[in-house]
Design a protein around this motif. Structure first.
Motif, PDB file in Angstrom:
ATOM      1  N   LYS A 139       0.820  -1.205   0.000  1.00  0.00           N
ATOM      2  CA  LYS A 139       0.000   0.000   0.000  1.00  0.00           C
ATOM      3  C   LYS A 139       0.858   1.260   0.000  1.00  0.00           C
ATOM      4  O   LYS A 139       1.886   1.332   0.654  1.00  0.00           O
ATOM      5  N   SER A 140       0.391   2.253  -0.740  1.00  0.00           N
ATOM      6  CA  SER A 140       1.068   3.547  -0.772  1.00  0.00           C
ATOM      7  C   SER A 140       0.737   4.345   0.479  1.00  0.00           C
ATOM      8  O   SER A 140      -0.186   4.006   1.234  1.00  0.00           O
ATOM      9  N   HIS A 141       1.491   5.415   0.698  1.00  0.00           N
ATOM     10  CA  HIS A 141       1.240   6.318   1.817  1.00  0.00           C
ATOM     11  C   HIS A 141      -0.192   6.847   1.763  1.00  0.00           C
ATOM     12  O   HIS A 141      -0.906   6.874   2.775  1.00  0.00           O
ATOM     13  N   GLY A 142      -0.614   7.254   0.584  1.00  0.00           N
ATOM     14  CA  GLY A 142      -1.958   7.807   0.426  1.00  0.00           C
ATOM     15  C   GLY A 142      -3.043   6.786   0.707  1.00  0.00           C
ATOM     16  O   GLY A 142      -4.075   7.117   1.291  1.00  0.00           O
ATOM     17  N   GLU A 143      -2.823   5.533   0.278  1.00  0.00           N
ATOM     18  CA  GLU A 143      -3.813   4.482   0.502  1.00  0.00           C
ATOM     19  C   GLU A 143      -3.972   4.193   1.997  1.00  0.00           C
ATOM     20  O   GLU A 143      -5.089   4.039   2.501  1.00  0.00           O
ATOM     21  N   ILE A 144      -2.854   4.120   2.722  1.00  0.00           N
ATOM     22  CA  ILE A 144      -2.915   3.883   4.167  1.00  0.00           C
ATOM     23  C   ILE A 144      -3.615   5.055   4.856  1.00  0.00           C
ATOM     24  O   ILE A 144      -4.467   4.863   5.728  1.00  0.00           O
ATOM     25  N   LEU A 145      -3.263   6.271   4.442  1.00  0.00           N
ATOM     26  CA  LEU A 145      -3.877   7.463   5.036  1.00  0.00           C
ATOM     27  C   LEU A 145      -5.380   7.474   4.792  1.00  0.00           C
ATOM     28  O   LEU A 145      -6.167   7.776   5.703  1.00  0.00           O
ATOM     29  N   LYS A 146      -5.804   7.122   3.574  1.00  0.00           N
ATOM     30  CA  LYS A 146      -7.230   7.080   3.252  1.00  0.00           C
ATOM     31  C   LYS A 146      -7.953   6.050   4.131  1.00  0.00           C
ATOM     32  O   LYS A 146      -9.045   6.324   4.652  1.00  0.00           O
ATOM     33  N   GLU A 147      -7.346   4.891   4.317  1.00  0.00           N
ATOM     34  CA  GLU A 147      -7.949   3.852   5.158  1.00  0.00           C
ATOM     35  C   GLU A 147      -8.038   4.291   6.613  1.00  0.00           C
ATOM     36  O   GLU A 147      -9.032   4.024   7.304  1.00  0.00           O
ATOM     37  N   GLN A 148      -6.990   4.980   7.078  1.00  0.00           N
ATOM     38  CA  GLN A 148      -6.977   5.452   8.464  1.00  0.00           C
ATOM     39  C   GLN A 148      -8.076   6.494   8.689  1.00  0.00           C
ATOM     40  O   GLN A 148      -8.779   6.450   9.705  1.00  0.00           O
ATOM     41  N   ILE A 149      -8.232   7.409   7.756  1.00  0.00           N
ATOM     42  CA  ILE A 149      -9.276   8.433   7.879  1.00  0.00           C
ATOM     43  C   ILE A 149     -10.660   7.783   7.849  1.00  0.00           C
ATOM     44  O   ILE A 149     -11.542   8.119   8.647  1.00  0.00           O
ATOM     45  N   THR A 150     -10.850   6.834   6.937  1.00  0.00           N
ATOM     46  CA  THR A 150     -12.138   6.139   6.830  1.00  0.00           C
ATOM     47  C   THR A 150     -12.465   5.382   8.106  1.00  0.00           C
ATOM     48  O   THR A 150     -13.591   5.443   8.621  1.00  0.00           O
ATOM     49  N   GLU A 151     -11.458   4.683   8.643  1.00  0.00           N
ATOM     50  CA  GLU A 151     -11.668   3.933   9.883  1.00  0.00           C
ATOM     51  C   GLU A 151     -11.964   4.874  11.046  1.00  0.00           C
ATOM     52  O   GLU A 151     -12.808   4.593  11.899  1.00  0.00           O
ATOM     53  N   GLY A 152     -11.257   6.001  11.080  1.00  0.00           N
ATOM     54  CA  GLY A 152     -11.509   6.988  12.123  1.00  0.00           C
ATOM     55  C   GLY A 152     -12.921   7.543  12.053  1.00  0.00           C
ATOM     56  O   GLY A 152     -13.595   7.688  13.073  1.00  0.00           O
ATOM     57  N   LEU A 153     -13.392   7.836  10.838  1.00  0.00           N
ATOM     58  CA  LEU A 153     -14.745   8.359  10.661  1.00  0.00           C
ATOM     59  C   LEU A 153     -15.804   7.340  11.092  1.00  0.00           C
ATOM     60  O   LEU A 153     -16.844   7.708  11.643  1.00  0.00           O
ATOM     61  N   GLU A 154     -15.529   6.057  10.863  1.00  0.00           N
ATOM     62  CA  GLU A 154     -16.458   5.010  11.304  1.00  0.00           C
ATOM     63  C   GLU A 154     -16.599   5.006  12.819  1.00  0.00           C
ATOM     64  O   GLU A 154     -17.691   4.787  13.355  1.00  0.00           O
ATOM     65  N   THR A 155     -15.497   5.271  13.513  1.00  0.00           N
ATOM     66  CA  THR A 155     -15.538   5.332  14.977  1.00  0.00           C
ATOM     67  C   THR A 155     -16.348   6.541  15.438  1.00  0.00           C
ATOM     68  O   THR A 155     -17.142   6.447  16.379  1.00  0.00           O
ATOM     69  N   TYR A 156     -16.168   7.673  14.766  1.00  0.00           N
ATOM     70  CA  TYR A 156     -16.949   8.876  15.098  1.00  0.00           C
ATOM     71  C   TYR A 156     -18.445   8.646  14.937  1.00  0.00           C
ATOM     72  O   TYR A 156     -19.253   9.227  15.665  1.00  0.00           O
ATOM     73  N   ASP A 157     -18.817   7.811  13.973  1.00  0.00           N
ATOM     74  CA  ASP A 157     -20.231   7.602  13.675  1.00  0.00           C
ATOM     75  C   ASP A 157     -20.913   6.611  14.616  1.00  0.00           C
ATOM     76  O   ASP A 157     -22.131   6.416  14.532  1.00  0.00           O
ATOM     77  N   LYS A 158     -20.165   5.975  15.493  1.00  0.00           N
ATOM     78  CA  LYS A 158     -20.757   5.024  16.435  1.00  0.00           C
ATOM     79  C   LYS A 158     -21.482   5.761  17.554  1.00  0.00           C
ATOM     80  O   LYS A 158     -21.140   6.889  17.904  1.00  0.00           O
ATOM     81  N   LYS A 159     -22.473   5.107  18.125  1.00  0.00           N
ATOM     82  CA  LYS A 159     -23.205   5.693  19.242  1.00  0.00           C
ATOM     83  C   LYS A 159     -22.309   5.776  20.470  1.00  0.00           C
ATOM     84  O   LYS A 159     -21.419   4.946  20.658  1.00  0.00           O
ATOM     85  N   SER A 160     -22.576   6.760  21.322  1.00  0.00           N
ATOM     86  CA  SER A 160     -21.768   6.954  22.527  1.00  0.00           C
ATOM     87  C   SER A 160     -21.790   5.722  23.430  1.00  0.00           C
ATOM     88  O   SER A 160     -20.768   5.337  24.003  1.00  0.00           O
ATOM     89  N   SER A 161     -22.956   5.083  23.530  1.00  0.00           N
ATOM     90  CA  SER A 161     -23.077   3.887  24.369  1.00  0.00           C
ATOM     91  C   SER A 161     -22.206   2.756  23.835  1.00  0.00           C
ATOM     92  O   SER A 161     -21.592   2.004  24.600  1.00  0.00           O
ATOM     93  N   SER A 162     -22.138   2.630  22.514  1.00  0.00           N
ATOM     94  CA  SER A 162     -21.311   1.601  21.886  1.00  0.00           C
ATOM     95  C   SER A 162     -19.827   1.877  22.121  1.00  0.00           C
ATOM     96  O   SER A 162     -19.051   0.967  22.432  1.00  0.00           O
ATOM     97  N   LEU A 163     -19.433   3.144  21.975  1.00  0.00           N
ATOM     98  CA  LEU A 163     -18.042   3.531  22.212  1.00  0.00           C
ATOM     99  C   LEU A 163     -17.622   3.254  23.652  1.00  0.00           C
ATOM    100  O   LEU A 163     -16.544   2.726  23.911  1.00  0.00           O
ATOM    101  N   LEU A 164     -18.503   3.620  24.580  1.00  0.00           N
ATOM    102  CA  LEU A 164     -18.189   3.442  25.992  1.00  0.00           C
ATOM    103  C   LEU A 164     -18.061   1.960  26.343  1.00  0.00           C
ATOM    104  O   LEU A 164     -17.135   1.558  27.057  1.00  0.00           O
ATOM    105  N   LEU A 165     -18.968   1.143  25.828  1.00  0.00           N
ATOM    106  CA  LEU A 165     -18.930  -0.285  26.122  1.00  0.00           C
ATOM    107  C   LEU A 165     -17.704  -0.952  25.499  1.00  0.00           C
ATOM    108  O   LEU A 165     -17.052  -1.795  26.126  1.00  0.00           O
TER     109      LEU A 165
END
Length: 288
Positions: free
Chosen positions: A32-58
């Motif tokens: 994977k290129s630098h850009g591909e890893i960065l894109k995956e990291q941002i996407t994964e981070g955004l998925e975490t932001y979209d989770k409910k607070s109760s799910s994150l806490l648990l």
């Protein structure tokens, strides 16, 4: 003047997003290129932001509990080998078992603050999320990790001596080993640990199979353990156990450790991984 600056920033952001979208693996073997890893990291981070607070806490509570298995093994190895090899050598040997809790947490996809620090900072740098939302999610994850760590520490303090795995002297020595430093040393050490944990998240995005992921986790976390770098979540279990069982670990000592370890871990992951990796990609983009 302000409108012109805003237009230029929007134009630059559009170019960055466009370049990220086009990023793909560069070699035939799937590297994977630098850009591909960065894109995956941002996407994964955004998925975490979209989770409910109760799910994150648990999920973060679960991570705090699971990381306690590293502490159990640290105590067991230290208690057993210190009888024959001495305390210093025995503590170094704990680096061989320290990664177990991390492997459980990361492969089990529970949310660990230090592994998520860089991951959650990248969407902010990419202007997809705000600083306030970052601080909110950090707060939830830290709370869950710490509470989970306190719960597992309490359980292990009860079961450990009864199974003859370790005694309270071992608990105290491990807690003192983590806290017997100045605040500046704890912060600096934790910053290096946060840097390594952020790098761990980055490296895991570049790996393709479970075995290679386990090897990466083992290398990074055993390095932290062998060198004695401060990890706020494992350290929470170690020092809280000492707080509960030893008069030599005061609440002030526990709080001082926790504050500077958390702050150091956050700076290490957010600045030395997220910011530098992101800027290395952005500075190579021409605004169109």
């Amino acid at each position: 003047m302000a409108d012109k600056h805003d237009r230029e920033e929007a134009k630059r952001q559009k170019s960055i997003d466009s370049e990220l979208k086009k990023s793909k693996s560069l070699s035939n073997d799937g590297t994977k290129s630098h850009g591909e890893i960065l894109k995956e990291q941002i996407t994964e981070g955004l998925e975490t932001y979209d989770k409910k607070s109760s799910s994150l806490l648990l999920s973060s509570l679960t991570a705090g509990l699971e990381i306690g298995f590293s502490y159990l093994l640290i105590c067991a190895v230290y208690a057993y080998f210190s009888k024959f090899l001495g305390e210093d050598v025995s503590y170094k040997l704990t680096a061989l078992v320290y990664p177990v809790g991390f492997i459980m947490v990361i492969l089990g996809q529970s949310i660990l603050f230090t592994e998520q620090t860089s991951l959650l900072t990248l969407p902010v740098l990419n202007k997809k999320r705000s600083v306030s939302s970052l601080l909110k999610i950090w707060g939830l994850v830290i709370a869950g990790n710490i509470i989970g760590g306190m719960l597992i520490a309490s359980l292990l303090l009860w079961i450990g001596p009864r199974l003859g795995i370790f005694d309270m002297i071992v608990v105290e020595k491990i807690a003192l080993h983590a806290t017997d430093f100045s605040s500046l040393v704890i912060f600096s050490s934790a910053m290096l640990a946060g840097w390594l944990m952020g790098l761990l998240s980055w490296l895991l995005s570049s790996s393709r199979d479970t075995l290679s992921r386990i090897v990466i986790i083992f290398i990074i976390t055993s390095m932290m353990a062998f060198t004695g770098l401060h990890h706020s979540i494992v350290g929470n279990v170690e020092v809280f156990a000492g707080l509960v069982s030893s008069p030599n670990i005061t609440f002030g000592r526990y709080l001082n450790f926790q504050v500077f370890a958390l702050f150091g871990n956050a700076v290490g992951g957010a600045v030395f991984v997220a910011l530098l990796k992101y800027r290395a990609f952005v500075y190579n983009i021409d605004v169109k």
